[in-house]
Scaffold this active site. Structure first.
Site, short mmCIF file in Angstrom:
data_model
loop_
_atom_site.label_atom_id
_atom_site.label_comp_id
_atom_site.label_asym_id
_atom_site.label_seq_id
_atom_site.Cartn_x
_atom_site.Cartn_y
_atom_site.Cartn_z
N CYS A 127 0.69 -0.98 -0.46
CA CYS A 127 -0.06 -0.43 0.03
C CYS A 127 1.34 1.10 0.01
O CYS A 127 1.49 1.66 -0.80
CB CYS A 127 -0.89 -0.18 1.37
SG CYS A 127 -2.25 1.05 0.96
N HIS A 173 -3.85 -5.44 1.11
CA HIS A 173 -3.30 -6.37 2.66
C HIS A 173 -4.04 -7.40 2.81
O HIS A 173 -4.63 -7.89 2.44
CB HIS A 173 -3.93 -5.00 3.31
CG HIS A 173 -3.84 -3.62 3.59
ND1 HIS A 173 -2.21 -3.38 4.06
CD2 HIS A 173 -4.09 -2.55 3.69
CE1 HIS A 173 -2.22 -2.39 4.02
NE2 HIS A 173 -3.54 -1.37 3.42
#
Length: 480
Positions: A330, A427
């Site tokens: 991310c 994630h």
């Protein structure tokens, strides 16, 4: 039986795990139970099935209940973006960004959303177990409170106050809380319990009686330290140990100043073959690191500056020259590129910041936030990967022709030509045992963990532990 609230005599006294354990105990009694936290502050969020976000602790508590997490379980989520400001997420969606000094003016508006979400949960379940935030003893914050006594009184929910004996001063914690509370707030407290005791519990018999005598509150027991708590996802980065395990594969994660969604580390931390280091500020990246992880961040450009201030950019370059591997997730993925541009000032002052130049991509911050659960196919192995995305910004460049994965046929993430630098927006990718096994094998290590089964077994063990040491039937009987 409808609702019970666990509040703490201080922050980090273990409220989240107490609620999770009570949820699992209630579920095993055949009750339809749900967790609720009116207001949470965390950058470690979970994505719900309907594309909202809530605190990670409420997602774990939902698992303890056998439920899918929904936004009503945590209607107000504060995500710190600076020392004095935070993003305000209401019922799963970003409402605004506000300075701490301006937040009290928002509270009356937020109480309506809190009560609305609580009413829906209460109507749909036999029991709702509520977690407070911080401590009701912070009476300077009582005006307009939606997290502790303000909520308890508005919803008429009885409270049990938990104290943390591990940090010391638990007698003062609990008796002092009663002393500073408004009498009508104190009247909501039905009892107390002591958490995180180490050693012979009988040695605290006198202190326990003193608390009961001084407060007039019923005691529900003393809970010994639960060592297996480390097997459950942590919500606060402060709860993560700086080092875990003694395996041959050394994985180092940089403890960024605005680290977010670090639950990516949880499965790796439990792998016997892995030694995981969460590297604090001021420490150089160890020369024996096999893999360096750049985790998610609530402020990508701010944490790029933080990273450079530690000298980690120089250490990373040396790590790569030695043949080491790097994984950016991310915000960490965004940092690996040539530049991060924020022309609209979404994360802070408008401008751009040079990246680390380890992946041939560039990132532009955009107003739209991507919140979704994602099923992907790992490009290198063809294995399924399940995760979630929670980010702003778009990343593109030549390295995207070598994707990390495919999502509905579209490329996701990027990999360097030599395969040692990887970036992805996904994630939670290490939760899948098959993918994690293949990933570790590529680094010369073996996997010996069934992660999801371990979490479920630990929740059962937590409930057993609470049943053995606390008056759980008495706690549940308080609910009204």
């Amino acid at each position: 039986m409808t609702a019970l609230m666990i509040q703490g005599a201080g922050s980090n006294v273990g409220k989240s795990l107490l609620v999770a354990g009570l949820c699992r105990a209630a579920r095993r009694r055949g009750l339809k139970v749900a967790p609720f936290k009116p207001q949470n502050m965390s950058n470690n969020a979970a994505v719900t099935a309907d594309g909202g976000e809530i605190g990670r602790a409420q997602a774990l508590q939902a698992l303890a209940c056998g439920l899918e997490p929904v936004v009503d379980m945590n209607p107000v989520l504060l995500k710190p973006e600076s020392e004095t400001g935070a993003q305000v997420v209401v019922q799963g969606r970003r409402l605004t960004t506000t300075r701490a000094a301006d937040y009290p003016a928002l509270k009356p508006r937020l109480m309506g959303a809190v009560q609305e979400s609580f009413a829906r949960l209460r109507a749909a379940h036999d029991l709702v177990i509520v977690e407070g935030a911080g401590s009701p003893a912070e009476v300077n914050l009582r005006a307009g409170d939606i997290a502790n006594m303000g909520f308890a009184r508005a919803a008429d929910v009885p409270v049990v106050l938990a104290g943390d004996i591990d940090r010391g001063g638990v007698i003062a914690q609990i008796i002092g809380t009663q002393a500073v509370l408004d009498p009508e707030d104190a009247a909501m407290i039905a009892g107390f319990l002591i958490n995180k005791f180490r050693g012979d519990v009988r040695l605290f018999d006198g202190g326990y009686r003193m608390i009961a005598d001084r407060t007039g509150w019923r005691g529900f027991g003393v809970l010994p330290w639960f060592g297996d708590a480390a097997r459950l996802p942590a919500e606060d980065a402060l709860d993560l140990p700086h080092a875990r395990g003694d395996g041959a594969l050394h994985v180092v994660c940089l403890a960024l100043s605005r680290i977010a969604n670090f639950d990516d580390l949880d499965p790796l931390a439990q792998e016997p073959a892995v030694r995981l280091t969460l590297l604090p500020a001021g420490q150089p990246i160890p020369g024996d690191a096999d893999l360096v992880i750049l985790p998610g961040s609530k402020s990508t450009r701010g944490d790029l500056a933080f990273l450079r201030a530690q000298g980690w950019d120089i250490d990373l370059a040396a790590h790569v020259r030695r043949g080491g591997h790097v994984l950016g997730i991310c915000g960490g993925y965004q940092m690996l590129g040539h530049v991060v541009r924020d022309p609209e000032g979404i994360e802070g002052p408008a401008g751009e910041t040079p990246g680390l130049g380890l992946l041939d991509i560039e990132t532009v911050m955009t107003p739209d936030k991507r919140l979704t659960r994602t099923r992907a196919t790992h490009a290198a192995t063809g294995l399924d990967v399940e995760g979630y995305e929670i980010h702003i910004g778009r990343s593109d460049g030549p390295a995207r022709t070598r994707p990390f994965a495919f999502v509905e046929g579209a490329p996701e993430g990027a990999v360097s030509a030599d395969g040692r630098i990887t970036g992805s927006y996904l994630h939670g990718l290490f939760r899948a045992d098959a993918f994690r096994t293949a990933f570790l094998r590529g680094l010369g290590a073996t996997s010996a963990l069934g992660y999801e089964a371990t979490v479920e077994a630990t929740l059962d063990a937590l409930a057993d532990h609470m049943e053995a040491h606390l008056d759980v039937p008495g706690l549940l009987a308080l609910a009204r």
